[in-house]
Design a protein around this motif. Structure first.
Motif, PDB file in Angstrom:
ATOM      1  N   SER A   1      12.377  98.536  57.334  1.00  0.00           N
ATOM      2  CA  SER A   1      11.733  99.626  58.063  1.00  0.00           C
ATOM      3  C   SER A   1      11.030  99.121  59.313  1.00  0.00           C
ATOM      4  O   SER A   1      10.620  99.892  60.158  1.00  0.00           O
ATOM      5  CB  SER A   1      10.707 100.313  57.165  1.00  0.00           C
ATOM      6  OG  SER A   1      11.326 100.765  56.006  1.00  0.00           O
TER       7      SER A   1
ATOM      8  N   ILE B   1       7.279 102.694  52.104  1.00  0.00           N
ATOM      9  CA  ILE B   1       8.156 103.729  52.645  1.00  0.00           C
ATOM     10  C   ILE B   1       9.173 104.200  51.609  1.00  0.00           C
ATOM     11  O   ILE B   1       9.520 105.379  51.547  1.00  0.00           O
ATOM     12  CB  ILE B   1       8.831 103.217  53.943  1.00  0.00           C
ATOM     13  CG1 ILE B   1       7.763 103.134  55.049  1.00  0.00           C
ATOM     14  CG2 ILE B   1       9.984 104.111  54.383  1.00  0.00           C
ATOM     15  CD1 ILE B   1       8.199 102.454  56.308  1.00  0.00           C
TER      16      ILE B   1
ATOM     17  N   CYS C   1       6.620 107.362  57.388  1.00  0.00           N
ATOM     18  CA  CYS C   1       6.673 108.117  56.132  1.00  0.00           C
ATOM     19  C   CYS C   1       5.566 109.162  56.037  1.00  0.00           C
ATOM     20  O   CYS C   1       4.599 109.123  56.789  1.00  0.00           O
ATOM     21  CB  CYS C   1       6.682 107.173  54.932  1.00  0.00           C
ATOM     22  SG  CYS C   1       5.127 106.444  54.503  1.00  0.00           S
TER      23      CYS C   1
END
Lengths: 329, 460
Positions: A36, A55, A83
């Motif tokens: 991520s 996440i 998120c």
């Protein structure tokens, strides 16, 4: 019950639990095939994995991140952008010798409490907080009492389990057991371990050693002090603050002599003969302590730099630990 | 003598200096030909290109004689404070006392560049366990150990908390080597909670009132330490006077930036602008002279702008630059590739904003310290960059990563996303080590790509 995840030892589980939520100090694991975090160069592998874990987490109701390291502080920005999970950034001061620093930490606990209430928690009375603290303290004491009676791997996993699940599930008894002896006594010192890294304890034992001091962030070093019963009754939140902020030694603190005082005591009383220094590449805070520790400790130190890209311990690390113990025989 | 604005080499500057001298050039005591500094080991100077104005000559000489000023200050009995990390706050306090001089040992991070790695500072840092995985500011450690680049300060003051890990770790290493440090906490600047009292900070950020009060109490600890060091009170009157002087510097810099960055033709090169901005953080160890240097630069720039003359062509790409470069030559390289600087965020925008004069001085300084772009989120920093891009009309953003710096690992991604989404301008990241000679072609290619993109976008 809603779960609040975090990884920093300065987040008191008792405070979250007293709000009627489930605290879970997670240990990030393998990153999976995608990251991520856009870049990998320069990014601490632990931070990268923590961000990924947060996440990808579908069970948690909130996440608490702290400012104990710059990359984690900045990881909060990434989490917020990547998120939907409600997130809280808690200021944990680097300085610790002033009343103002303690007050700031205490204020941050109160602010964390407000965040927890927004997530559905209930602000606890002093009595309710004291009760939760007492339960945790008892459980923590029972975990610590198993030291020496379990393999070092089992002991550290028990600590991790306690951190992850709180007081529940701790049923280990030591009455019938004999303490483990033998093996060259070693300490592991450094940042937190990843889930896959517990293998290091077995590698050490298979090589003729034994970790008698788990001073990684995820080990004994990252556990708060025993609560003073009178202060717990009179002013539980202040006692909670003292036991966490006032007692957990770490490399990030300024000055960080508290860490060395703690190590001096623990290394001596456990008759440690060698140190495995566990650090992630790009972790400046721990990396900068390596040279100083070598000069200070008067013990052999094995520097284990972890890239975090592997699924488990590398052959190279295993062989180095083996050689280290061979030298210490 | 050709007086048209332009950029010249060090050799050309020394010839020009002789011509100017014969023509009656008047200089301050630290003046002289720039080439003499190469004799001090500053070999990088031979490879840079300089603005050819007398004002820039003064700027360079002022910069390159700071070590002498510090030694002179010590000889005069003044106390020397090494302020670390906060970039602009504690020096305002220190210079409010008439017998204290402050400087940033952090500035040693440019020594490996200026001396082309010949000073051995990085090797010294290596030997102390601070290797190349750390930011080049590790050179500071070597400078302390060798004692060859600045007098060892009488007092070290370092901000910690919401700062980069590299510096915090290196400062702790320094502390472990026996250099006492007064640590003060700067918390991560956060948004005020709902119903929480908030204050507006210089530069436009917002912070909870209680964070300002906390920082104020930390700065009061610093004030007490400075008073002890100076042997005199640092009362509010003196501090207010110090703030006013600092604001004078900041106003001149604001004017210099506004005129230079918005001019149709670039009136002052990127390198000289970078150095001028650096004067804001600790006045290069002489606050009054800083003001004089800046005044002369502004006069020169205004004269050039009014005449429609500049140092570069009129079609250069207008670049907003984020983070200072470890190798000064890269600022020349940008111009070689067809760019010019129109906006900067060199980590210390808070040192360029004026400090509120209507507030009690300690509170004003606390607000300023909290306005540091590095103590808040990267999103905040990006928003400020966006505001300045609009103000200066920048056409692209160049994020210059500092090798090993903890903040550079993740901030570029966030800044890039915010800038692209708000303004739709191209963003490029590069990494600049202390000496870029070996990667110059690669860097040049990346800069050219950005500049070509900017020029293509103009056609649409």
């Amino acid at each position: 019950m809603k779960t609040i995840i975090y990884t920093c030892p300065y987040v008191p589980a008792e405070w979250i639990a007293a709000h009627g939520l489930r605290p879970s100090r997670i240990m990030p694991g393998a990153a999976g095939s995608t990251s991520s975090v856009g870049r990998t160069e320069g990014v601490c592998p632990y931070v990268r994995r923590f961000v990924n874990e947060v996440i990808m987490n579908t069970q948690a109701s909130g996440v608490v991140v702290t400012t104990v390291c710059d990359q984690m502080r900045r990881a909060f920005d990434i989490i917020m952008r990547r998120c939907e999970l409600p997130a809280f950034l808690m200021n944990v001061p680097s300085t610790w010798q002033s009343v103002a620093a303690h007050k700031l930490y205490l204020d941050e606990l109160r602010r964390l409490g407000e965040f927890l209430v927004r997530l559905g928690g209930k602000s606890p009375s002093s009595r309710a907080l004291a009760k939760v603290m007492l339960e945790y303290d008892t459980a923590r004491t029972s975990v610590l009492a198993t030291r020496g009676y379990l393999t070092s791997s089992q002991y550290s996993e028990l600590i991790a389990e306690f951190n992850r699940d709180g007081k529940s599930g701790i049923t280990t008894t030591i009455n019938e057991k004999k303490p483990f002896t033998g093996g060259i006594p070693l300490a592991i010192i450094g940042g937190p371990l990843l889930r896959e890294d517990f293998g290091i304890f077995d590698v050490v034992e298979n090589s003729g050693g034994r970790i008698v001091l788990d001073a990684a962030e995820t080990g004994e070093r990252g556990m708060c002090a025993h609560f003073d019963r009178r202060r717990l009754r009179d002013e539980p939140l202040i006692e909670l603050s003292n036991a966490y902020f006032g007692s957990i030694p770490d490399a990030f603190r300024r000055p960080n002599n508290q860490l060395y005082n703690w190590l001096k005591r623990e290394l001596a009383c456990r008759e440690v003969r060698g140190i495995i220094f566990w650090r992630y590449i790009w972790c400046d805070i721990w990396h900068a302590e390596l040279h100083r520790l070598k000069q200070w400790a008067n013990l052999p130190v094995l520097d284990v730099d972890v890239s975090g890209d592997e699924q488990a311990l590398t052959v190279r690390t295993t062989q180095r630990i083996h050689a280290f113990l061979e030298v210490l025989q | 003598m050709n007086n048209a604005p332009g950029q010249i080499t060090l050799e050309e500057w020394d010839e020009r200096y002789e011509q100017l001298r014969r023509a009656g050039l008047r200089e301050p005591g630290y003046g002289g030909p720039l080439g003499r500094h190469v004799g001090d080991g500053d070999r990088r100077l031979l490879k840079l290109r300089y603005d050819n104005s007398v004002a820039s000559l003064r700027l360079w000489n002022f910069l390159l004689t700071e070590e002498d000023r510090l030694h002179n200050a010590r000889a005069e009995g003044k106390r020397i404070v090494g302020t670390m990390k906060d970039l602009g706050t504690v020096p305002v306090m220190a210079y409010s006392l008439d017998n204290v001089v402050a400087f940033y040992p952090d500035g040693a991070w440019w020594i490996p560049c200026v001396m082309e790695l010949s000073a051995g500072l990085l090797e010294t840092a290596d030997s102390l366990g601070i290797d190349e995985s750390f930011c080049p500011v590790r050179a500071m450690l070597g400078a302390f150990v060798t004692g060859a680049h600045f007098p060892i300060p009488d007092q070290l003051v370092c901000s910690v908390g919401a700062t980069c890990d590299d510096f915090s770790a290196i400062a702790q290493r320094l502390n472990g080597l026996g250099y006492p440090i007064l640590w003060w906490e700067i918390p991560h600047r956060r948004f005020p909670e709902v119903d929480e009292a908030a204050v507006r900070l210089p530069g436009g950020f917002c912070a909870p009132k209680r964070q300002v009060e906390f920082v104020k109490s930390e700065l009061e600890r610093v004030r007490t330490a400075l008073e002890r060091l100076a042997g005199q009170r640092l009362d509010d009157k003196k501090l207010s006077a110090g703030i006013q002087k600092a604001n004078e510097v900041r106003r001149y810099l604001a004017e210099l930036r506004q005129v230079t960055f918005t001019a149709k033709v670039c009136p002052l090169p990127a390198l000289e602008m970078l150095i001028a901005e650096m004067l804001a953080i600790h006045f290069c160890s002489d606050r009054d002279e800083t003001i004089s240097v800046l005044k002369e630069l502004i006069d020169e720039v205004k004269t050039r702008v009014q005449a429609g003359r500049g140092v570069l062509g009129d079609d250069t790409a207008r670049i907003f630059w984020v983070n200072p470069v470890a190798d000064l030559q890269v600022m020349n390289l940008l111009e070689d590739c067809g760019g010019r600087i129109c906006g900067t965020e060199y980590l210390f925008s808070h040192a360029l904003d004026t400090i509120p004069e209507e507030l009690p001085p300690a509170e004003a300084l606390a607000r300023m310290a909290l306005a540091d772009p590095m103590v808040g989120s990267s999103v905040d920093r990006a928003e400020r960059i966006c505001a300045d891009i609009r103000r200066f009309g920048s056409e692209a953003v160049l994020i210059s990563r500092i090798p090993g710096a903890s903040h550079c690992a993740l901030e570029g991604e966030v800044i890039g996303e915010v800038v692209r989404s708000r303004l739709e301008v191209p963003v490029l990241e590069i990494e600049v080590p202390p000496v870029t000679d070996s990667i110059r072609p690669t860097l040049g290619t990346r800069l050219e790509a950005l500049i070509e993109t900017v020029k293509e976008r103009r056609k649409k």
